[in-house]
Design a protein around this motif. Structure first.
Motif, mmCIF file in Angstrom:
data_model
loop_
_atom_site.group_PDB
_atom_site.id
_atom_site.type_symbol
_atom_site.label_atom_id
_atom_site.label_comp_id
_atom_site.label_asym_id
_atom_site.label_seq_id
_atom_site.Cartn_x
_atom_site.Cartn_y
_atom_site.Cartn_z
ATOM 1 N N SER A 1 1.903 -8.289 2.771
ATOM 2 C CA SER A 1 0.477 -8.522 2.988
ATOM 3 C C SER A 1 -0.335 -7.852 1.881
ATOM 4 O O SER A 1 0.047 -6.802 1.354
ATOM 5 C CB SER A 1 0.050 -7.956 4.336
ATOM 6 N N PRO A 2 -1.480 -8.446 1.516
ATOM 7 C CA PRO A 2 -2.353 -7.821 0.507
ATOM 8 C C PRO A 2 -2.766 -6.411 0.891
ATOM 9 O O PRO A 2 -2.907 -5.545 0.018
ATOM 10 C CB PRO A 2 -3.558 -8.769 0.456
ATOM 11 N N LEU A 3 -2.958 -6.165 2.183
ATOM 12 C CA LEU A 3 -3.376 -4.830 2.625
ATOM 13 C C LEU A 3 -2.296 -3.797 2.340
ATOM 14 O O LEU A 3 -2.593 -2.680 1.870
ATOM 15 C CB LEU A 3 -3.702 -4.856 4.119
ATOM 16 N N LEU A 4 -1.051 -4.133 2.606
ATOM 17 C CA LEU A 4 0.049 -3.198 2.349
ATOM 18 C C LEU A 4 0.162 -2.897 0.856
ATOM 19 O O LEU A 4 0.358 -1.750 0.454
ATOM 20 C CB LEU A 4 1.367 -3.774 2.869
ATOM 21 N N ILE A 5 0.018 -3.942 0.036
ATOM 22 C CA ILE A 5 0.122 -3.749 -1.414
ATOM 23 C C ILE A 5 -1.042 -2.906 -1.923
ATOM 24 O O ILE A 5 -0.860 -1.983 -2.716
ATOM 25 C CB ILE A 5 0.151 -5.115 -2.130
ATOM 26 N N GLN A 6 -2.234 -3.196 -1.444
ATOM 27 C CA GLN A 6 -3.428 -2.491 -1.905
ATOM 28 C C GLN A 6 -3.420 -1.029 -1.473
ATOM 29 O O GLN A 6 -3.908 -0.166 -2.218
ATOM 30 C CB GLN A 6 -4.675 -3.189 -1.358
ATOM 31 N N GLU A 7 -2.870 -0.750 -0.305
ATOM 32 C CA GLU A 7 -2.939 0.615 0.222
ATOM 33 C C GLU A 7 -1.614 1.367 0.020
ATOM 34 O O GLU A 7 -1.479 2.166 -0.912
ATOM 35 C CB GLU A 7 -3.324 0.576 1.703
ATOM 36 N N LEU A 8 -0.644 1.124 0.866
ATOM 37 C CA LEU A 8 0.551 1.965 0.891
ATOM 38 C C LEU A 8 1.363 1.860 -0.397
ATOM 39 O O LEU A 8 1.794 2.872 -0.957
ATOM 40 C CB LEU A 8 1.420 1.600 2.096
ATOM 41 N N VAL A 9 1.598 0.635 -0.875
ATOM 42 C CA VAL A 9 2.389 0.480 -2.098
ATOM 43 C C VAL A 9 1.676 1.125 -3.280
ATOM 44 O O VAL A 9 2.293 1.814 -4.102
ATOM 45 C CB VAL A 9 2.672 -1.011 -2.382
ATOM 46 N N THR A 10 0.371 0.939 -3.352
ATOM 47 C CA THR A 10 -0.404 1.545 -4.441
ATOM 48 C C THR A 10 -0.346 3.067 -4.385
ATOM 49 O O THR A 10 -0.199 3.732 -5.422
ATOM 50 C CB THR A 10 -1.862 1.074 -4.378
ATOM 51 N N VAL A 11 -0.454 3.631 -3.189
ATOM 52 C CA VAL A 11 -0.327 5.088 -3.033
ATOM 53 C C VAL A 11 1.000 5.570 -3.602
ATOM 54 O O VAL A 11 1.070 6.569 -4.336
ATOM 55 C CB VAL A 11 -0.462 5.478 -1.547
ATOM 56 N N ILE A 12 2.071 4.853 -3.289
ATOM 57 C CA ILE A 12 3.412 5.268 -3.713
ATOM 58 C C ILE A 12 3.560 5.182 -5.231
ATOM 59 O O ILE A 12 4.089 6.104 -5.864
ATOM 60 C CB ILE A 12 4.474 4.414 -3.003
ATOM 61 N N THR A 13 3.114 4.083 -5.829
ATOM 62 C CA THR A 13 3.265 3.943 -7.286
ATOM 63 C C THR A 13 2.391 4.945 -8.032
ATOM 64 O O THR A 13 2.766 5.431 -9.104
ATOM 65 C CB THR A 13 2.943 2.513 -7.760
ATOM 66 N N ARG A 14 1.245 5.275 -7.480
ATOM 67 C CA ARG A 14 0.374 6.271 -8.118
ATOM 68 C C ARG A 14 0.982 7.660 -8.040
ATOM 69 O O ARG A 14 0.851 8.462 -8.975
ATOM 70 C CB ARG A 14 -1.020 6.258 -7.468
ATOM 71 N N ILE A 15 1.658 7.971 -6.935
ATOM 72 C CA ILE A 15 2.295 9.277 -6.805
ATOM 73 C C ILE A 15 3.528 9.374 -7.704
ATOM 74 O O ILE A 15 3.705 10.357 -8.433
ATOM 75 C CB ILE A 15 2.692 9.543 -5.338
ATOM 76 N N ASN A 16 4.384 8.357 -7.671
ATOM 77 C CA ASN A 16 5.674 8.449 -8.353
ATOM 78 C C ASN A 16 5.612 8.130 -9.840
ATOM 79 O O ASN A 16 6.386 8.688 -10.624
ATOM 80 C CB ASN A 16 6.686 7.526 -7.676
ATOM 81 N N TYR A 17 4.723 7.222 -10.251
ATOM 82 C CA TYR A 17 4.645 6.855 -11.667
ATOM 83 C C TYR A 17 3.237 6.933 -12.247
ATOM 84 O O TYR A 17 3.019 6.550 -13.390
ATOM 85 C CB TYR A 17 5.212 5.449 -11.886
ATOM 86 N N GLY A 18 2.274 7.384 -11.452
ATOM 87 C CA GLY A 18 0.922 7.538 -11.951
ATOM 88 C C GLY A 18 0.281 6.233 -12.368
ATOM 89 O O GLY A 18 -0.680 6.235 -13.149
ATOM 90 N N GLN A 19 0.775 5.108 -11.850
ATOM 91 C CA GLN A 19 0.329 3.789 -12.291
ATOM 92 C C GLN A 19 0.117 2.880 -11.082
ATOM 93 O O GLN A 19 0.450 3.234 -9.954
ATOM 94 C CB GLN A 19 1.355 3.188 -13.259
ATOM 95 N N SER A 20 -0.404 1.695 -11.356
ATOM 96 C CA SER A 20 -0.769 0.764 -10.293
ATOM 97 C C SER A 20 0.391 -0.171 -9.969
ATOM 98 O O SER A 20 1.494 -0.056 -10.522
ATOM 99 C CB SER A 20 -1.989 -0.064 -10.725
ATOM 100 N N VAL A 21 0.135 -1.147 -9.101
ATOM 101 C CA VAL A 21 1.161 -2.113 -8.713
ATOM 102 C C VAL A 21 1.418 -3.135 -9.814
ATOM 103 O O VAL A 21 2.239 -4.036 -9.637
ATOM 104 C CB VAL A 21 0.774 -2.846 -7.406
ATOM 105 N N PHE A 22 0.763 -2.983 -10.953
ATOM 106 C CA PHE A 22 1.007 -3.887 -12.077
ATOM 107 C C PHE A 22 2.066 -3.333 -13.034
ATOM 108 O O PHE A 22 2.232 -3.845 -14.134
ATOM 109 C CB PHE A 22 -0.303 -4.195 -12.808
ATOM 110 N N ILE A 23 2.775 -2.284 -12.606
ATOM 111 C CA ILE A 23 3.964 -1.873 -13.339
ATOM 112 C C ILE A 23 5.044 -2.931 -13.155
ATOM 113 O O ILE A 23 4.929 -3.821 -12.304
ATOM 114 C CB ILE A 23 4.478 -0.493 -12.854
ATOM 115 N N SER A 24 6.096 -2.850 -13.939
ATOM 116 C CA SER A 24 7.162 -3.850 -13.824
ATOM 117 C C SER A 24 7.855 -3.736 -12.471
ATOM 118 O O SER A 24 7.857 -2.687 -11.824
ATOM 119 C CB SER A 24 8.176 -3.675 -14.959
ATOM 120 N N GLY A 25 8.459 -4.837 -12.046
ATOM 121 C CA GLY A 25 9.028 -4.915 -10.704
ATOM 122 C C GLY A 25 10.146 -3.928 -10.449
ATOM 123 O O GLY A 25 10.252 -3.364 -9.354
ATOM 124 N N LEU A 26 11.003 -3.688 -11.448
ATOM 125 C CA LEU A 26 12.123 -2.768 -11.233
ATOM 126 C C LEU A 26 11.626 -1.339 -11.097
ATOM 127 O O LEU A 26 12.046 -0.611 -10.186
ATOM 128 C CB LEU A 26 13.128 -2.873 -12.375
#
Length: 490
Positions: free
Chosen positions: A215-240
């Motif tokens: 869902s867009p909500l999951l990507i915008q919120e939880l997934v984004t939180v995780i990528t920002r914490i672990n790689y300091g970047q958004s969900v537009f990082i590469s898929g792997l």
């Protein structure tokens, strides 16, 4: 024109410069970098071969471990760099067990009982329950309640995200297969294609998760939180890289008691490698039959094989002949450690007890930090926090976020690549001869374990290409009881 006396003195000084003996001595492998990549190369070379050769490891700092480093905050030791490991990080598990190190569960590792708040700059868009208790059954109840809250907000998209991560992890597990079942890879592209992971580097995480029907909500919120914490970047990082980031937010995460750097120290000791601390390599030159390495100490070393196990992106090592690698930018993460107390008013709350233990943020350029997490609670009004941000945290900003600051430590990490899909990879072999690059794999994903996996492949490359040798499968790891301490805290 130099006088005979000047020529004599010059020749005499050249003879005094340290060199590694040639040509009748056993071959020499030189490794630049003492992090998990460099120490793993040394480890696997020794594990897979019984032939005589020497290993020299060069480290520009006075401590080993590279981006596995600790920080001392008021007498307490915390991970300052690479912090947590996945339960299926089998090389790191093997290192920890065989070296006699102790496992621990980091206080900042993600679990359903850890209270999470997603901050949008004005309010918490989502919060889980926060109940501090020493009673296991109460923790279990809170964990179940938080799982329910997550499901009510994100629905079955959570299960789809879990499936996406598990599929990726299962493909990665192919790298742990028997030596007979795994080729030796000269390129990152080939290594990824063999495991079925390459396509994930050609598209963004956002694209992959939309296709997986999250869902867009999951990507915008939880997934984004995780990528920002672990790689300091958004969900537009590469898929792997994104899948690896999501895997690093699951359950069962662990670390080494006393600091993850101890894995590198133990591997170096066990590998019988000569360690050169405080010695930065300035240049690497191929001189026909060997490589000459020159350091900032004015020393010159001759090596049959050279392996670079540090990112070249911000390095000023001069190569002769010149090498060519794709340009990439490192993502700098600013880690700020504060012992003190958060200001609840900054978050629009009445009490510190209402602030979640992990505050994550959505993607918004106006937000000054990526995350704030509690590392240790010393008392009701005394805690140690870790803040991740893309820019330095100024004192005036910290004073608005905290009501009390007893100690503040700032660290600027060139932590990992700035990911862009489709990714372009440097070769593991930089010059077509015997100059190798462990960190070429980082453009796929950057973790302690991926560095170890890349290093294992580099060791096999060296043994097959230079020594014309197939790796031995009967060699066993053995721990040394008199390991030298190689680390000091930052």
């Amino acid at each position: 024109m130099l006088s005979p006396l000047s020529l004599f003195l010059y020749s005499f000084l050249i003879l005094l410069r340290p060199t590694l003996s040639r040509p009748n001595d056993p071959p020499t492998v030189c490794i630049i970098g003492s992090g998990i990549g460099g120490s793993s190369v040394a480890h696997f070379l020794r594990r897979y071969s019984s032939d005589p050769f020497s290993i020299h490891i060069f480290e520009r700092n006075g401590v080993v471990g590279g981006r596995m480093a600790t920080v001392n905050v008021s007498g307490d030791i915390f991970e300052a760099g690479a912090s947590v490991l996945h339960p299926k990080n089998f090389y790191a598990l093997n290192y920890t067990q065989s070296l006699g190190l102790k496992f621990k569960t980091p206080s900042s590792s993600s679990s359903n009982s850890l209270s999470l708040g997603i901050w949008d700059g004005k309010k918490f868009a989502f919060k889980t329950l926060l109940v501090r208790s020493d009673l296991p059954f109460l923790d279990k109840i809170v964990s179940l309640a938080n799982s329910l809250l997550m499901f009510l907000r994100y629905g079955f998209s959570l299960l789809r995200m879990e499936t996406f991560v598990e599929t990726t992890v299962d493909r990665f597990l192919k790298y742990y297969g028997s030596l007979e079942s795994r080729p030796v890879f000269e390129t990152v592209d080939g290594m990824l294609q063999w495991a079925g992971l390459y396509n994930l580097t050609t598209r963004t995480l956002q694209e992959e998760l939309v296709d997986a029907q999250l869902s867009p909500l999951l990507i915008q919120e939880l997934v984004t939180v995780i990528t920002r914490i672990n790689y300091g970047q958004s969900v537009f990082i590469s898929g792997l890289a994104g899948a690896v980031s999501l895997a690093g937010s699951g359950g069962g995460l662990w670390a080494v008691e006393g600091g993850n750097w101890q894995m590198a120290a133990g591997l170096i000791n066990r590998s019988d490698a000569a360690l050169h601390l405080h010695e930065k390599i300035e240049s690497i030159s191929y001189l026909g039959d060997y490589y000459e390495l020159n350091s900032t100490l004015g020393n010159s070393y001759t090596c049959d094989v050279a392996a670079v196990a540090t990112p070249l992106d911000e390095s000023n090592i001069q190569f002769t002949p010149q090498i060519s690698i794709p340009k990439r930018k490192l993502q700098h993460t600013h880690a700020t450690f504060v012992r003190g107390l958060l200001n609840p008013g900054y978050f629009g709350l009445d009490a510190v007890s209402e602030i979640p233990e992990l505050v994550g943020t959505i993607e918004d350029p106006d937000l000054p930090f990526s995350s704030i997490s509690v590392l240790k609670q010393h008392g009701e009004k005394d805690m140690t926090y870790k803040i991740f941000s893309r820019k330095p945290m100024a004192d005036v900003l910290l004073d608005s976020i905290f009501s009390v600051r007893r100690e503040t430590i700032r660290i600027n990490w060139g932590a990992y690549p700035h990911y862009n899909a489709p990714e372009v990879f440097a070769s593991f072999i930089l010059d077509g001869r015997h100059l190798y690059y462990v960190n070429a794999f980082e453009n796929a994903a950057s973790t302690m374990e991926t560095s170890a996996v890349a290093a294992e492949n580099i060791a096999r490359l060296i043994l097959s290409r230079f020594f014309n040798q197939l790796p031995l499968t009967s060699a066993n790891m053995s721990s040394d009881s008199d390991e030298q301490i190689l680390h000091l805290d930052l």
